[in-house]
Enzyme design. Structure first.
Site, mmCIF file in Angstrom:
data_model
loop_
_atom_site.group_PDB
_atom_site.id
_atom_site.type_symbol
_atom_site.label_atom_id
_atom_site.label_comp_id
_atom_site.label_asym_id
_atom_site.label_seq_id
_atom_site.Cartn_x
_atom_site.Cartn_y
_atom_site.Cartn_z
ATOM 1 N N HIS A 55 0.836 -1.210 0.000
ATOM 2 C CA HIS A 55 0.000 0.000 0.000
ATOM 3 C C HIS A 55 0.863 1.250 0.000
ATOM 4 O O HIS A 55 2.035 1.218 0.391
ATOM 5 C CB HIS A 55 -0.900 0.008 1.239
ATOM 6 C CG HIS A 55 -2.093 -0.893 1.102
ATOM 7 N ND1 HIS A 55 -2.945 -0.822 0.037
ATOM 8 C CD2 HIS A 55 -2.563 -1.887 1.899
ATOM 9 C CE1 HIS A 55 -3.906 -1.725 0.183
ATOM 10 N NE2 HIS A 55 -3.691 -2.392 1.300
ATOM 11 N N CYS A 77 0.075 1.903 -5.351
ATOM 12 C CA CYS A 77 -0.950 2.710 -6.022
ATOM 13 C C CYS A 77 -0.505 4.168 -6.115
ATOM 14 O O CYS A 77 0.126 4.708 -5.208
ATOM 15 C CB CYS A 77 -2.273 2.635 -5.254
ATOM 16 S SG CYS A 77 -3.026 1.022 -5.351
#
Lengths: 269, 208
Positions: B122, B181
């Protein structure tokens, strides 16, 4: 006794025993895997609804991590009861062979409302509205996938419905055939009918032996752990019921054999 | 119970077993292949519990791992001293794994095998937020139970999430691909449709 009468005697008993095991298996399936209420009760006993609720929550929280939003946007978007209703509706769809989809409007509205509130509170400027819409779609997909088990059953709904129909027809046909056979057996004065349930019992016990030794049903793992646990429970129950019916028929058959033997012996005396 | 009755009972039971024998013959004669087929079909989704993998077996000659970890198991640590990163590496990259550490894409090679290794994490402060600070020649360390492997950064870029070529797997050279991301900036909200990707190649101790 005439040779042909003996052959007919054996043939009718064997046939009736076969029909009796098919009847037993059909009844077991009708009261378990093809019974909507049995499935729902099984899910309740296994806390399936709560586990799906937790799984949806976890997956949504995992998903939201990279989005820039806090987990607060997931507050109160659905409840345990909503999940239970959605799952039960999906089960109803499978059993009724309808093409319905679960209603997501309530959750969608709540997520959008939470997002709007978050954006307003944090004073965030939205440059790309599509990315918000896509995020909401992805969250709804997480919800739907958990409820509908990743559309696994969509391809089999028709087949499931056909199987239900076949089972119902088969049950009626077998009942009629059984009645006819019993009438024939009585008319032909065939004796020692206890062999029929006793043979059925041995066949059922053999079927159970085959399943137990060839199929590793206790370790089935398919789609999700929650679903697999419920499936294993249902299959285990079916296998146990086959055993129980086998034992009951065996005892009945044995008692009938003993009574018939004593009756024959009394007649001889 | 007199002898005649017992004889009758045994005869009846014997007949039942005779019928059972015919039934078994019918099943084996007519349905044996179908039974085997459907049994094996069901058994493909039967999993016999996970054994805890504590030790790897790595064959240094063939450069292949003999005992792979189960999906979801931790097997190493990712260390990047420049950005103060020290994270556990798990086999698999499901959402629940990414909550705990670095996810190793299960379709890629393992460190030491000489192919493409793909890691995801993440873009938050605990994980890959600072990989944007990595530059060429920065060092990356992967510590596993079967050895420690070193890599040097040689490229980094932003790609679309649908750009599969950015993550192509090959077995000619050991390359580490780490991605997260993008945008990483927490002031931008919404679905991330891009990925920030860092490429590093394996080096020996002499090259360091």
């Amino acid at each position: 006794m005439n040779k042909w009468k003996i052959i007919l005697d054996y043939f009718l008993k064997f046939l009736t025993a076969l029909i009796l095991i098919f009847l037993t298996l059909i009844i077991i399936f009708k009261f378990t895997i093809f019974n909507k209420n049995y499935i729902k009760n099984n899910l309740k006993e296994n806390n399936y609804y709560e586990k799906v609720y937790d799984s949806i929550k976890e997956n949504m929280e995992n998903y939201i991590i990279s989005s820039g939003f806090s987990e607060n946007i997931l507050d109160n978007i659905y409840t345990n009861k909503d999940v239970e209703i959605a799952i039960n509706n999906y089960i109803d769809i499978i059993f009724s062979n309808k093409k319905d989809k679960i209603d997501l409007s309530k959750i969608e509205n709540k997520i959008n409302s939470n997002i709007d509130e978050y954006i307003k509170d944090q004073e965030i400027k939205i440059l790309d509205k599509d990315s918000i819409t896509s995020l909401v779609d992805d969250l709804l997909k997480i919800y739907t996938n958990e409820i509908e088990l990743y559309n696994m059953f969509d391809n089999y709904i028709n087949l499931f419905s056909k199987l239900q129909t076949i089972l119902n027809i088969a049950l009626i046909c077998l009942l009629i055939i059984t009645i006819i056979l019993i009438i024939v057996l009585i008319k032909l004065k065939i004796q020692n009918l206890g062999i029929i349930p006793f043979t059925s019992s041995l066949m059922l016990l053999y079927i159970r032996f085959l399943i137990y030794n060839n199929i590793d049903y206790k370790n089935i793992l398919i789609i999700t752990d929650n679903f697999s646990n419920c499936l294993v429970q249902i299959v285990t129950k079916i296998v146990d019921l086959i055993l129980i019916c086998g034992i009951i028929l065996g005892v009945m058959g044995l008692i009938a054999i003993i009574l018939d033997s004593r009756k024959k012996n009394k007649k001889k005396e | 119970m007199n002898k005649n009755i017992i004889k009758e009972i045994f005869t009846s039971v014997g007949i039942s077993f005779f019928f059972l024998a015919i039934f078994i013959l019918i099943i084996y004669g007519g349905f044996n292949k179908k039974i085997e087929y459907y049994s094996s079909l069901i058994n493909t989704v039967a999993v016999n519990g996970y054994d805890d993998i504590n030790k790897f077996e790595y064959d240094y000659e063939t450069q292949k791992i003999v005992n792979y970890p189960d999906y979801g198991k931790k097997y190493g640590n990712l260390k990047i001293s420049k950005i103060n990163l020290n994270l556990p590496i798990y086999h698999g990259d499901s959402l629940s794994i990414l909550r705990k550490g670095v996810g190793h894409y299960a379709g890629s090679y393992f460190p030491g095998e000489g192919g493409t290794i793909i890691f995801a994490a993440h873009n938050t402060a605990n994980f890959f937020r600072r990989i944007q600070e990595l530059e060429e020649n920065d060092l990356i360390l992967i510590e596993t139970e079967y050895g420690t492997f070193k890599y040097k950064v040689n490229n980094y870029k932003v790609v679309s999430e649908k750009d599969l070529e950015a993550f192509s797997i090959q077995d000619k050279r050991e390359i580490l691909i780490m991605y997260t991301c993008y945008p990483i900036n927490r002031q931008v909200v919404g679905r991330r449709t891009q990925r920030y990707v860092v490429y590093a190649y394996r080096i020996s101790d002499e090259d360091e």
